[in-house]
Design a protein around this motif. Structure first.
Motif, PDB file in Angstrom:
ATOM      1  N   HIS A 222      74.056  10.293 -12.845  1.00 40.90           N
ATOM      2  CA  HIS A 222      73.070   9.208 -12.911  1.00 40.90           C
ATOM      3  C   HIS A 222      73.696   7.892 -12.483  1.00 40.90           C
ATOM      4  CE1 HIS A 222      70.165  11.661 -15.098  1.00 40.90           C
ATOM      5  NE2 HIS A 222      71.128  12.017 -15.918  1.00 40.90           N
ATOM      6  N   ASP A 223      72.834   6.974 -12.038  1.00 40.23           N
ATOM      7  CA  ASP A 223      73.230   5.576 -11.908  1.00 40.23           C
ATOM      8  C   ASP A 223      72.022   4.702 -12.192  1.00 40.23           C
ATOM      9  OD1 ASP A 223      75.159   3.492 -11.358  1.00 40.23           O
ATOM     10  OD2 ASP A 223      73.890   3.026  -9.640  1.00 40.23           O
ATOM     11  N   TYR A 224      72.266   3.593 -12.896  1.00 36.89           N
ATOM     12  CA  TYR A 224      71.197   2.692 -13.309  1.00 36.89           C
ATOM     13  C   TYR A 224      71.402   1.262 -12.797  1.00 36.89           C
ATOM     14  CZ  TYR A 224      70.497   6.605 -16.497  1.00 36.89           C
ATOM     15  OH  TYR A 224      70.300   7.865 -17.019  1.00 36.89           O
ATOM     16  N   LYS A 225      72.340   1.054 -11.897  1.00 41.59           N
ATOM     17  CA  LYS A 225      72.647  -0.263 -11.347  1.00 41.59           C
ATOM     18  C   LYS A 225      72.933  -1.276 -12.460  1.00 41.59           C
ATOM     19  CE  LYS A 225      69.309  -1.212  -8.419  1.00 41.59           C
ATOM     20  NZ  LYS A 225      68.525  -1.755  -7.274  1.00 41.59           N
ATOM     21  N   ALA A 226      74.192  -1.433 -12.781  1.00 44.27           N
ATOM     22  CA  ALA A 226      74.580  -2.423 -13.784  1.00 44.27           C
ATOM     23  C   ALA A 226      74.164  -3.817 -13.331  1.00 44.27           C
ATOM     24  CB  ALA A 226      76.095  -2.367 -13.993  1.00 44.27           C
ATOM     25  N   PRO A 227      73.936  -4.734 -14.284  1.00 43.02           N
ATOM     26  CA  PRO A 227      73.565  -6.105 -13.910  1.00 43.02           C
ATOM     27  C   PRO A 227      74.557  -6.698 -12.922  1.00 43.02           C
ATOM     28  CG  PRO A 227      73.348  -5.784 -16.279  1.00 43.02           C
ATOM     29  CD  PRO A 227      73.996  -4.537 -15.739  1.00 43.02           C
ATOM     30  N   GLY A 228      74.018  -7.288 -11.864  1.00 40.02           N
ATOM     31  CA  GLY A 228      74.859  -7.905 -10.847  1.00 40.02           C
ATOM     32  C   GLY A 228      75.171  -6.999  -9.679  1.00 40.02           C
ATOM     33  N   ARG A 229      74.808  -5.719  -9.778  1.00 44.51           N
ATOM     34  CA  ARG A 229      75.036  -4.781  -8.661  1.00 44.51           C
ATOM     35  C   ARG A 229      73.695  -4.441  -8.025  1.00 44.51           C
ATOM     36  NH1 ARG A 229      75.625   0.847  -8.959  1.00 44.51           N
ATOM     37  NH2 ARG A 229      76.361   0.805 -11.110  1.00 44.51           N
ATOM     38  N   ASP A 230      73.610  -4.560  -6.706  1.00 43.40           N
ATOM     39  CA  ASP A 230      72.339  -4.397  -6.007  1.00 43.40           C
ATOM     40  C   ASP A 230      72.090  -2.990  -5.492  1.00 43.40           C
ATOM     41  OD1 ASP A 230      71.741  -7.103  -6.350  1.00 43.40           O
ATOM     42  OD2 ASP A 230      72.783  -7.671  -4.503  1.00 43.40           O
ATOM     43  N   GLU A 231      73.140  -2.188  -5.377  1.00 40.70           N
ATOM     44  CA  GLU A 231      72.992  -0.860  -4.787  1.00 40.70           C
ATOM     45  C   GLU A 231      73.288   0.222  -5.820  1.00 40.70           C
ATOM     46  OE1 GLU A 231      71.978  -0.384  -1.710  1.00 40.70           O
ATOM     47  OE2 GLU A 231      71.939  -2.537  -1.239  1.00 40.70           O
ATOM     48  N   PHE A 232      72.569   1.337  -5.713  1.00 41.90           N
ATOM     49  CA  PHE A 232      72.901   2.501  -6.524  1.00 41.90           C
ATOM     50  C   PHE A 232      74.197   3.115  -6.014  1.00 41.90           C
ATOM     51  CE2 PHE A 232      68.225   2.370  -7.154  1.00 41.90           C
ATOM     52  CZ  PHE A 232      68.210   2.334  -8.540  1.00 41.90           C
ATOM     53  N   ALA A 233      74.974   3.678  -6.919  1.00 44.68           N
ATOM     54  CA  ALA A 233      76.252   4.292  -6.552  1.00 44.68           C
ATOM     55  C   ALA A 233      76.526   5.447  -7.504  1.00 44.68           C
ATOM     56  CB  ALA A 233      77.378   3.270  -6.615  1.00 44.68           C
ATOM     57  N   TRP A 234      77.218   6.458  -6.998  1.00 48.73           N
ATOM     58  CA  TRP A 234      77.452   7.629  -7.858  1.00 48.73           C
ATOM     59  C   TRP A 234      78.777   8.330  -7.574  1.00 48.73           C
ATOM     60  CZ3 TRP A 234      72.878   7.038  -4.980  1.00 48.73           C
ATOM     61  CH2 TRP A 234      72.892   7.636  -3.709  1.00 48.73           C
ATOM     62  N   GLU A 235      79.644   7.717  -6.788  1.00 45.05           N
ATOM     63  CA  GLU A 235      80.968   8.284  -6.549  1.00 45.05           C
ATOM     64  C   GLU A 235      82.035   7.277  -6.950  1.00 45.05           C
ATOM     65  OE1 GLU A 235      83.928  10.006  -3.026  1.00 45.05           O
ATOM     66  OE2 GLU A 235      81.802   9.691  -2.594  1.00 45.05           O
ATOM     67  N   THR A 236      83.025   7.740  -7.686  1.00 47.06           N
ATOM     68  CA  THR A 236      84.129   6.898  -8.108  1.00 47.06           C
ATOM     69  C   THR A 236      85.375   7.774  -8.170  1.00 47.06           C
ATOM     70  OG1 THR A 236      84.893   5.473  -9.932  1.00 47.06           O
ATOM     71  CG2 THR A 236      83.452   7.269 -10.530  1.00 47.06           C
ATOM     72  N   THR A 237      86.437   7.295  -8.785  1.00 41.27           N
ATOM     73  CA  THR A 237      87.660   8.091  -8.933  1.00 41.27           C
ATOM     74  C   THR A 237      88.176   7.962 -10.357  1.00 41.27           C
ATOM     75  OG1 THR A 237      89.178   6.292  -8.357  1.00 41.27           O
ATOM     76  CG2 THR A 237      88.330   7.652  -6.525  1.00 41.27           C
ATOM     77  N   VAL A 238      89.040   8.893 -10.720  1.00 41.32           N
ATOM     78  CA  VAL A 238      89.678   8.823 -12.036  1.00 41.32           C
ATOM     79  C   VAL A 238      90.423   7.508 -12.189  1.00 41.32           C
ATOM     80  CG1 VAL A 238      91.575   9.775 -13.416  1.00 41.32           C
ATOM     81  CG2 VAL A 238      89.826  11.298 -12.476  1.00 41.32           C
TER      82      VAL A 238
END
Length: 305
Positions: A222-238
């Motif tokens: 899931h992604d809910y766009k944290a305040p201040g972020r304009d784009e959805f995102a769903w990939e990150t790293t450890v």
């Protein structure tokens, strides 16, 4: 031993290009859910993870536009689906796995602790004796440490309870699909107040995941766009999660996390689709059996949730 094996696999996959799966994400903004098609570039064998069936709550009507996008992608890339994987019984969307299985094939899989979820929610929804509480609605029940293959790429199932008792993460090559354990670093972590949820378990599960190599690619449900972020995102790293996650980065203690999570969860409303989603998903994504008029019904337990 499971995490050691997963870490070794990730390090090996990073050095062997053929062990890196190709991954396509499909975002459903209506439920803020990301579904994935993961495939071996050599053999074109694929898995579909956490698919979404469109559901119009006001009318009680299902449709398949989101699933059809996945089918189009699979067919246009000549992929062979061998697995349809659910990271857990979702409370915010209905799974499209049976529809996709009918169209594309593959074995439907979930964590073995599904039986605990079926027992709890079978009682809540008064599902009756015809509803089997043994996970038999699924083709494969994974326990922590179980392995499977997508073509030449090995997958490892990890039990990561906390959000629910049955949550699983799946290491496939150099990537980890972590379900509802952790979100983007600026948004934090999943709630732990559903029946069988446990904030302390969730912290321990997340920290186990974050002991994987820093370069491990993490794919979120899931992604809910944290305040201040304009784009959805769903990939990150450890590594990014360990440095930046606002709830569980390095230096946050278990007690601090549990206190934060308990206070935060008490302010959260139930997901909009929890009533239909759990009833269907505990059945492997299948609607309740039609009644004598040929219609399936979703029950609403009054003053019980």
């Amino acid at each position: 031993m499971t995490l050691q094996a997963a870490a070794a696999q990730i390090n090996h996959a990073r050095s062997e290009k053929t062990l890196r799966p190709s991954i396509a994400g499909f975002f459903d903004e209506g439920t803020f859910t990301v579904s994935y098609v993961v495939h071996d570039p050599d053999t074109l064998e694929a898995a579909i993870i956490d698919s979404v069936l469109d559901y119009e709550a006001a009318a009680g009507r299902t449709s398949c536009a989101s699933a059809d996008r996945i089918i189009e992608y699979v067919n246009s890339n000549s992929l062979k689906v061998t697995w349809l994987i659910e990271t857990h019984v979702h409370a915010d969307h209905i799974s499209a796995a049976p529809y996709l299985q009918e169209k594309l094939g593959g074995k439907l899989a979930i964590g073995a602790e599904i039986v605990r979820v079926q027992e709890v929610f079978g009682k809540l929804f008064n599902a009756g004796t015809d509803f089997e509480r043994d996970g038999s609605q699924f083709d494969q029940l994974f326990s922590g440490g179980d392995t499977f293959c997508i073509g030449k790429i090995e997958g490892i199932a990890l039990h990561v309870p906390g959000h629910t008792p049955a949550d699983m993460a799946f290491i496939i090559g150099d990537a980890a699909f972590v379900g509802d354990t952790i979100f983007m670093p600026d948004f934090g972590t999943a709630r732990a107040d559903f029946p069988g949820g446990d904030a302390r378990q969730l912290f321990q599960s997340i920290r186990r995941l974050l002991s994987l190599p820093d370069e491990t690619r993490l794919f979120l449900c899931h992604d809910y766009k944290a305040p201040g972020r304009d784009e959805f995102a769903w990939e990150t790293t450890v590594g990014q999660q360990r440095r930046e996650n606002v709830h569980v980065k390095d230096g946050v203690s278990e007690d601090e996390f549990v206190a934060m999570r308990t206070i935060r969860d008490a302010t959260l409303a139930m997901p909009n689709l929890i009533i239909p989603s759990v009833q269907v998903n505990m059945r492997g994504g299948r609607l309740p059996e039609p009644e004598d008029n040929g219609v399936s019904y979703i029950k609403i337990p009054v003053n019980a949730v």
